[in-house]
Every structure is written in structure tokens, then in C-alpha cells.
Design an enzyme around this catalytic site. Structure first.
Site, PDB file in Angstrom:
ATOM      1  CB  SER A 552      42.468  45.440  40.532  1.00  0.00           C
ATOM      2  OG  SER A 552      43.354  44.999  39.530  1.00  0.00           O
ATOM      3  CE  LYS A 595      45.871  42.803  42.289  1.00  0.00           C
ATOM      4  NZ  LYS A 595      44.546  43.471  42.295  1.00  0.00           N
TER       5      LYS A 595
END
Length: 649
Positions: A552, A595
Site C-alpha cells: 500500500s 488509515k
């Protein structure tokens, strides 16, 4: 011709009736058996009473048989001597009568022993009663020493420290739980039905998993749809503390068999060698909920056995000491060994681990509920609510200050409780010698909280904050670990070297997938800009040396390398996440909710995520969220005009 009758004592009679040796031995044996049964002295006495003494001592076999008949049958009227051809018949009758006599004597002896035992037992009980009565009349078994010990115990019982701060500040109603509305709805949907499901709760520590599970059981039991009774048990245990013996000597979770010989069982069980099954927590939770905190730390073998109990809804016991035919074994022990113990409960496990770290067999039998990490706004609300329960005032900025140092609800309450203690101590010192009473409501000042933070060596949970500037070779990625999001500060520099002598350096602590993201980004840059990365020494660094792994970080690494190679300034209030393929496509990643929370906590203005992840994000607040499918779209969102190779060269 008629034979003349001979007297019994004549010589001819003795010759004809002396008998053979085998019959003599049989008669002698019967006399010995009779003597051993009733006693030799009693045989002589009985023979005297029955006029059999002389016959018994006779050398003639018929007379000895006649004497034996009188002794065994206790009948002095027997006068007829047995005929020589019918000795066997007479001996058989004597043997039958003697057998009955021996059996009768054995029964009488057994009854005598039982009567004596009962009399001894009653005598001992009578003596104990007399002793207790005597002790009671004399003032009891107490001495000065025992009375002093009793006074000490009573003194200890009279003292209480009261409720702990965490117990006082724990939510007592579901509406007092902050920030977990979605998880609460999901868990209630799984418990409040006629067919409740085993469930695993995922989430960071201190967000209310245990509290929500307990309150959810209470709500489900109060509704008519669930099978839980109002007094359904909620048994709580930690998977980190559950230890068991593979030899089955002890197993607090499932139960075990208490060996009466080696483990010191109850006195009556130990004396009889009777094993006693010990019920485990799964049986204590029967009809209710077994809550295992940190279920991911449970021993793998224990997890396997727990799954078996979930399937059978019963725990079985075995022991080599158990004898089903032993009449001294209590009925409840027999039933536990025969049928096992019931264990029909609902399992709720909580963990801070990721789902892929939990045993696959366990996950397949359980529904899953995810708890969200708390943000600063929610922590401030928790602090304010806790202050109301403590009945204290907060100086302006205290709640915000606590929220900047932790995003765990439990930790925030602990910090506030410590600051409350400091405030009480400060006010007590200031009121020494003062006239009048101390103020009823305590006020927590910034100096109280600062002292707690310094003593605990606490640091802000988000040391990196967004800035409204643009910089070259620096950007922010987003990561997640243990259900907590974090900001990843990336930086890069590029140095021109001789043709195709360049190299790429990345953090040594980074994982293989993160390193692959660097190489993927280099390939995309070469394709996009026409720049060969081997003509440069590229150094990519994660500030703080973070041990990151996963794909990611690809979009953030691409962006920072692009900035370093093209000398392009990047906004420092935008965070990025997404996997970058070698074709320049931005692929979806996991942990978006965590996140987004991390970006919001850091004060970011915007977040760039893969387009396919947008549907996972329910609420944005003031944070702008952009979905992209290619790296070119990400550059456009950042306000960067794509530069060509000649411009950089």
C-alpha cells in the site's frame, strides 16, 4: 438258620463294624471342621449334654458317626446306629447340616462385625457430641490467640478501598459507549436472534470490546427474540493467562479430572480412590456467553479442543481410576463420566490481531465484528463524560490535551484518573492550615495533567502533523497495524551519476513487499517520464526507520520519487495510499477506515485512495477523499503538471 444276635461291644461286632480307613478319615475331618466352627471346648460341652461324649471317643465307626449326628443335629434322641452299607448316606446328611451350620456362623459373624462397626461409629459420634457440648459450656474452642486472629480478619473485612477508577468510569449503558455505533448494531444483530452466532471482535485496545459484549448480552437477554435467560452467565477470561497441562491434570477452560491419589482430592474420595471431575469455564458459561479476551493468544491445541466443545456442546471426562460398578462412587460423578458436562454457550472472542492471524478453523465458525479506532473528537468526549462521573471540573484545554496523547478510551480514562489524584494532592497541600472547608468540587489544571504525562513518559500519538506548505522529495503515506492507522513519512533524494551506474537504496528494516513497491515505482517512472533510474542514485527513506511491509506504500513512494527526480514540490497536507502496478495502475488496499482515521488525526486536508476503495469509506467529515485509478490521476489531484524527460534532463 437264624444268626444269634451279638452285643454291640463284642469282638465280632468290632471286626465287622470297624470300617475302612477312608471313612475313618472323613469322620475325623468332620469332627475337626465342627471343632473349628464352634470351638473344641464347645464340642465337648455339647457332647456331654447330648450323651455323645462316650460315643465320640469310641473306636467303632458307627458309634463315632452316631455321636457326630447328635452333635451336628443337636438331637440326643438319635439312637439308631448306621448300617455298614449306608455310611455314605449318613455322612452326606451330616455334611449338609454342617454346611448349614458354617454358613449360619459366617452370616452371624458378618452381622456382628457390622453391628460392632455401627456401635463404634455411634460411640464416636456420641463422644464428639459430648466434646462439643463440653467445649460450648466451657466457652468454645476459642483462645486468646484465635480471638485476636478473628478480630484481625473482621477488621480487614470492615475496610474497603471502594470502587476503582476504571470500574467507576466504565460505561453502564450502551448509549455511553463512544464511537462504536456500527459495531454495536452488528453485534446486537448476531446476539438478539433465536439463533445467535459465535463472534470474534476485532479492534485496537481500549475501544470498548469487553464492555460492549457484556452490555449486548444484557440487551439480548431482555428481548424475547434471543434464547438467553435474564440471568445468563457472562464468563470472562483472558487467553493470555489460560494455561493447561497436556497430561490433563488441569484445564481451567474445558475442565479436568481430579486424581484422588496424586492431586489430594477430598478425604472420602481419596480414601476410596474415586476420581472427581472438575468443571471448566465452558460449563460455567452454559446458557450464556464465554468471553475470551485476546483469543488469538490462546494455545493452538486449546483452540482445537475448544472447537470440539463448540460442536458437541458437551465436555467429556475420562480416568483410569473410574470404576462404574463401584458402589461408593456418587451419582453425580457417575453422570459426569457417563454423559459429560453440558457446555452449550455462545463464544465471543476479542483480539487486537489481524483476521489473517487467527486460526482459520476458528474464524470459519464465528461471525466477525470490527471495532473502529477512536479519533481525537471521541477521546475528548470520553474525557468530558469521565470528568462528570468523577464530579470534577476541567481547566480549558484539558480534554484536547489528553486526546493528543492517546486514542485509546481506557488509556484516556487512566490519564484523567491520575490527574485527578494529583489535583486532590495539590489542593490538600494548599489547604493545610487554612480556615474553612476545602472546595467540594476539585478542578484539574494543566499542571496536573502535565505532571502525569511527564511521569508516564508519554508522547503524542501523532508526532507528524500536516503543514500547509509544499516540499520537494517528501510526502506522507498511510499504514495500519493491529487495527491502528498511522502516518508514514516518506522522503527521497536523487543524484545524477555516470550512465547506468546508479542504484536504489531503501530502508533495511522494510519488508519485501515494500521494497518491491520501490522497484515498481522506478519502472513506472521510467515508462512515464522516459528517465532511466539507473542514471541516478536514488535514496528512499521512511523517517524514523519504520518497519513497514505491504504494497500500500506504492503510491506514496512513486510520488516522492517523482518529486525528487523532477524537482516538483508536493503538498504536505495530503496523504496517499494504494498499490502501484508496473503499468501505472493504482490497485485497492486494505485498512481504509483506520488509515482515514490516522489522516484525520494528523490534520490532513485530503487523502488519495484507490478508486475501488471509495465505497468502503462511510464518513469523511472535513477530510477530502479522492479516488484514483492511475498514477497520472494522483498527480493531477496533487496539482502537479506532468513533466517530460527533457525538462528534467
Amino acid at each position: 438258620m437264624t444268626r444269634r444276635a451279638e452285643p454291640i461291644g463284642s469282638a465280632g461286632f468290632r471286626r465287622r463294624h470297624g470300617g475302612d480307613e477312608s471313612v475313618q478319615r472323613q469322620i475325623a475331618a468332620l469332627y475337626e471342621l465342627l471343632a473349628s466352627t464352634i470351638g473344641a471346648d464347645k464340642v465337648v460341652l455339647r457332647a456331654g449334654k447330648l450323651n455323645a461324649l462316650k460315643l465320640m471317643r469310641s473306636s467303632l465307626l458307627p458309634e463315632r458317626i452316631l455321636a457326630l449326628q447328635r452333635l451336628v443335629f443337636e438331637d440326643p434322641s438319635i439312637e439308631r446306629l448306621p448300617i455298614a452299607g449306608k455310611y455314605a448316606e449318613a455322612i452326606s446328611e451330616i455334611e449338609d447340616a454342617l454346611a448349614d451350620l458354617i454358613a449360619q456362623r459366617n452370616v452371624e459373624e458378618r452381622l456382628d462385625r457390622k453391628v460392632n462397626a455401627k456401635m463404634t461409629e455411634r460411640h464416636e459420634e456420641y463422644l464428639k457430641d459430648l466434646k462439643r457440648e463440653t467445649i460450648r459450656e466451657d466457652g468454645g474452642p476459642e483462645t486468646n490467640a484465635t480471638k485476636q486472629r478473628l478480630a484481625e480478619i473482621e477488621g480487614l473485612e470492615s475496610r474497603r478501598l471502594g470502587t476503582s477508577a476504571l470500574t467507576l468510569l466504565r460505561p453502564r449503558r450502551m448509549d455511553e459507549v463512544v464511537g462504536q455505533e456500527r459495531a454495536i448494531r452488528s453485534l446486537l444483530a448476531k446476539l438478539g436472534t433465536p439463533y445467535p452466532q459465535h463472534t470474534i471482535l476485532y479492534g485496537p485496545p481500549g475501544v470498548g470490546k469487553t464492555t460492549v459484549a457484556r452490555l449486548a448480552l444484557e440487551l439480548a437477554a431482555s428481548h424475547g427474540n434471543s434464547p438467553f435467560a435474564k440471568d445468563a452467565a457472562f464468563v470472562e477470561v483472558s487467553g493470555t493467562t489460560l494455561r493447561w497441562d497436556p497430561r490433563e491434570a488441569t484445564n481451567p477452560l474445558l475442565g479436568s479430572v481430579h486424581d484422588p491419589i496424586y492431586q489430594g482430592g477430598r478425604r472420602d474420595f481419596a480414601e476410596g480412590g474415586i476420581p472427581e471431575p472438575k468443571l471448566g469455564l465452558v460449563t460455567r458459561a452454559h446458557g450464556g456467553v464465554l468471553f475470551i479476551d485476546e483469543i488469538g493468544e490462546l494455545d493452538p491445541m486449546m483452540q482445537t479442543r475448544l472447537l470440539k466443545v463448540l460442536e458437541d456442546k458437551r465436555v467429556t471426562f475420562e480416568s483410569s481410576y473410574y470404576d462404574e460398578n463401584d458402589p461408593s462412587v456418587p451419582e453425580y460423578v457417575k453422570r459426569l463420566f457417563r454423559n459429560g458436562a453440558p457446555a452449550d454457550f455462545l463464544l465471543i472472542g476479542a483480539t487486537t490481531r489481524e483476521p489473517d492471524e487467527i486460526d482459520a478453523a476458528l474464524r470459519s465458525r464465528c461471525a466477525e465484528v470490527f471495532f473502529d479506532p477512536l479519533d481525537e473528537v471521541q477521546i475528548r468526549r470520553i474525557v468530558v463524560d469521565a470528568a462528570k462521573r468523577l464530579n470534577v471540573r476541567l481547566e480549558r484545554g484539558i480534554a484536547e490535551m489528553v486526546a493528543s496523547y492517546t486514542i485509546e478510551g481506557r488509556r484516556a480514562v487512566q490519564i484523567l484518573a491520575d490527574a485527578y489524584g494529583r489535583a486532590l494532592q495539590r489542593e490538600a497541600e494548599n489547604t493545610v492550615g487554612a480556615v474553612g472547608k476545602r472546595k467540594r468540587i476539585c478542578t484539574i489544571l494543566a499542571e496536573d495533567l502535565t505532571g502525569v504525562l511527564q511521569d508516564g513518559r508519554l508522547v503524542p500519538h501523532t508526532p507528524v502533523r500536516a503543514r500547509r506548505v509544499k516540499e520537494i522529495g517528501k510526502t506522507f503515506g498511510l499504514g495500519v497495524a493491529r487495527h491502528l492507522g498511522s502516518l508514514i513519512e516518506c522522503e527521497a533524494v536523487a543524484f545524477r551519476v555516470e550512465r547506468r551506474r546508479g542504484s536504489v537504496r531503501f530502508n533495511e528494516t522494510a519488508g519485501s513487499m515494500a521494497k518491491d513497491s520501490v522497484f515498481n515505482a522506478s519502472s513506472v517512472l521510467r515508462k512515464l517520464l522516459g528517465i532511466d533510474p539507473l542514471n541516478y542514485d536514488l535514496h528512499v527513506n521512511i523517517v524514523g526507520g519504520g518497519n513497514i511491509d505491504g504494497p500500500s506504500a506504492g503510491l506514496a513512494i512513486f510520488t516522492v520519487l517523482y518529486s525528487a527526480l523532477t524537482r516538483t514540490r508536493i503538498p504536505q497536507d495530503v496523504a496517499l495510499t494504494g498499490e502501484v502496478s508496473i503499468g501505472g495502475m493504482v490497485r485497492p488496499v486494505g485498512g481504509l477506515s483506520e488509515k482515514i482515521q490516522a489522516a484525520r488525526a494528523a490534520g490532513m486536508r485530503a487523502v488519495i485512495v484507490p478508486q475501488e476503495n471509495l465505497r468502503e469509506i462511510e464518513r469523511h467529515g472535513s477530510l477530502e477523499v479522492y479516488g484514483v485509478t492511475t498514477v497520472e490521476e494522483a498527480l493531477t489531484v496533487l496539482g502537479i503538471r506532468r513533466k517530460n524527460a527533457k525538462a528534467r534532463a
